[in-house]
Scaffold this active site. Structure first.
Site, PDB file in Angstrom:
ATOM      1  N   CYS A 307       1.138  -1.450   0.323  1.00 19.65           N
ATOM      2  CA  CYS A 307       0.108   0.038  -0.132  1.00 19.65           C
ATOM      3  C   CYS A 307       0.728   1.120  -0.290  1.00 19.65           C
ATOM      4  CB  CYS A 307      -0.686   0.383   1.665  1.00 19.65           C
ATOM      5  SG  CYS A 307      -2.040  -1.385   1.528  1.00 19.65           S
ATOM      6  N   ARG A 403     -12.315   0.749  -5.938  1.00 20.41           N
ATOM      7  CA  ARG A 403     -11.717   0.079  -4.564  1.00 20.41           C
ATOM      8  C   ARG A 403     -11.282   1.518  -4.307  1.00 20.41           C
ATOM      9  NH1 ARG A 403      -7.602  -1.647  -1.269  1.00 20.41           N
ATOM     10  NH2 ARG A 403      -9.196  -3.252   0.297  1.00 20.41           N
TER      11      ARG A 403
END
Ligand code: XMP
Length: 490
Positions: A307, A403
């Site tokens: 991430c 998302r």
């Protein structure tokens, strides 16, 4: 030090900032139970869920996760039909009793039977007329047959058919199969209608995985992810129709209008399906999702190994603090949370569970498994597998834009990624990986004197450690000459 509102802690904490303090113990690791509450009375014997990522969970990982007592979430970078088929493959893989066995009619030709058996990789088919069982055709009946253009009725076993009545347990079925030295047992009602099929293969599988996560029909359970973009609701409908037990509304920002609306809509219309939604990191976010109807709240913004949300967008919360805050609220409401992302070692899982999580979600640690999607890649003499964020450019281009709230961006060059594409070392079978993770958790629970997860969560004390403390925790002042299966240096 001034308290930073609205949190009780002075600094937000992550896995590497803390250690649990061992407690008096009377138990050894082999005695502990790792069973945890997932949702609505459903318990998982292994508190681990595999991430809904296109380099982690497709049917093979979902299958082994359920067999080992956890759960897999099939990712959604598929067409609706393909994702639904992945769900179906898990549901059909292992059944106590096959509820809708494939059947043939007595007048169909042997060629048709052979084709069907090859297509579904099955070794025998019940033969029915208007639902009534009239015979069974197995490989044995066909083995030496050369004349293929004759009706099945000539070759099928029809005399003294061995059957079981509805309600026969797997153990009873095993005895019947053994006694008659056969492999398939049709289950019929009083009128002779075929109601199911029990096979020796399924019985063997259920013996091999006594911890497995199964539904009331003895089938492996499976979760599937959806987003909130166009067609997401219809995707959920298709996944549920194919047997998904759990729907995960998987977004980077669960505390947002579209997600809450989707949670409301699905929880109202699909009351039998467990609904997981996320991700959030605050009490307010947890409350909003629970109020909207989520059974399970997924917690974590930015802890994942791939991430970049925290550095790209400047938002997030170190994962231990997020888990403490969200789980406190969820527990008060009788709900559960998943600690999603950032688990690097088994000890991180022990910390997350002790501090309130009911389960953890892992991507990185499973991406190197045999069963994970993708081939091995050889790089400088070592074997790796691809692991990429669902917010990486590659994954977003393939369908996960929504998302990250970028469903409306059609020019790939305009996508703003929140993840990277990379590789992780090849690690062998998923079951060996899960064995090490659960082994580490068991060790931790032994140190904490906890017989089960609820004892682990009872007043755990932890200390905050310094960078020197972290250095001391890791291997230091030595070169590793033989790698351990549960430890690697960054
Ligand atoms: P680990 O640490 O196991 O974390 O690799 C997996 C979790 O990371 C999340 N995820 C992402 N988060 N950008 C993000 O900010 C991404 O590209 C991305 N891809 C996955 C997800 O929650 C997963 O379970």
């Amino acid at each position: 030090m001034k308290e930073s509102k609205p949190f009780q802690f002075e600094y937000a904490l992550t896995f590497d900032d803390i250690l649990l303090i061992p407690k008096y113990s009377e138990i050894v690791p082999s005695e502990v139970s790792t069973t945890t509450d997932f949702a609505r009375g459903l318990k998982l014997n292994t508190p681990i869920i595999s991430s809904a990522m296109d380099t982690v969970t497709e049917n093979k990982v979902a299958r082994i996760m359920a067999q080992l007592g956890g759960l897999g979430v099939i990712h959604k970078n598929f067409t609706v039909a393909d994702q639904a088929f992945e769900v179906e493959k898990v549901k059909k893989y292992e059944s106590g009793m096959i509820l809708d066995p494939i059947t043939l009619g007595p007048d169909q030709m042997v060629t048709a039977a052979l084709e069907l058996m090859k297509k579904y990789s099955i070794s025998g088919v019940p033969v029915t007329v208007k639902g009534k069982l009239v015979g069974i055709l197995t490989n044995r009946d066909l083995r030496f047959e050369t004349k293929l253009n004759q009706p099945i009725s000539n070759l099928m076993t029809k005399e003294k058919l061995v059957t079981a009545h509805v309600g026969t347990t797997l153990e009873q079925a095993r005895k019947i199969l053994q006694k008659h030295r056969i492999e398939k047992l049709p289950v019929v009602d009083k009128a002779g209608n075929l109601k199911g099929l029990i096979t020796i293969k399924d019985i063997e599988k259920s013996h091999a995985f006594p911890q497995a996560t199964k539904d009331s029909h003895g089938r492996l359970m499976v979760a599937a992810a959806i987003g909130v973009g166009e067609g997401a609701y219809e995707r959920a409908e298709a996944l549920i129709a194919s047997g998904a037990d759990v729907i995960v509304i998987d977004t980077a920002h669960g505390h947002s209008k579209n997600v809450l609306e989707m949670v409301k809509r699905l929880s109202k219309n699909f009351k039998d399906t467990i609904l997981v939604a996320g991700n959030v990191v605050s009490e307010e976010g947890t409350k909003a999702l629970i109020d909207a109807g989520a059974d399970v709240v997924k917690v974590g913004v930015g802890p994942g190994s791939i991430c970049t949300t925290r550095v790209v967008a400047g938002v997030g919360m170190p994962q231990i603090s997020a888990v403490i805050e969200c789980s406190k609220y969820a527990k008060r409401k009788g709900k559960t949370i998943i600690a999603d992302g950032g688990i690097k070692y088994s000890g991180d899982m022990t910390k997350a569970l002790a501090l309130g999580a009911n389960t953890v979600m892992i991507g990185n640690l499973l991406a190197g498994a045999d069963e994970a999607p993708g081939e091995n890649i050889l790089y400088q003499g070592r074997s790796y597998k691809v692991y990429r964020g669902m917010g990486s450019l590659g994954a977003m281009a393939q369908g996960s834009k929504d998302r990250y709230g970028q469903a409306d961006v059609y020019d790939e060059e305009k996508l703003v990624p929140e993840g990277i594409e990379g590789k992780v070392p090849y690690k062998g079978s998923a079951s060996a990986i899960i064995h090490q993770l659960v082994g580490g958790l068991r060790a931790g629970m032994g140190y904490m004197g906890a017989r089960n997860i609820s004892e682990l969560q009872k007043d755990p004390r932890f200390v905050q450690i310094s960078p020197q403390g972290l250095r001391e925790s890791h291997v230091h002042d030595v070169s590793i000459t033989k790698e351990a299966p549960n430890y690697r240096l960054e």
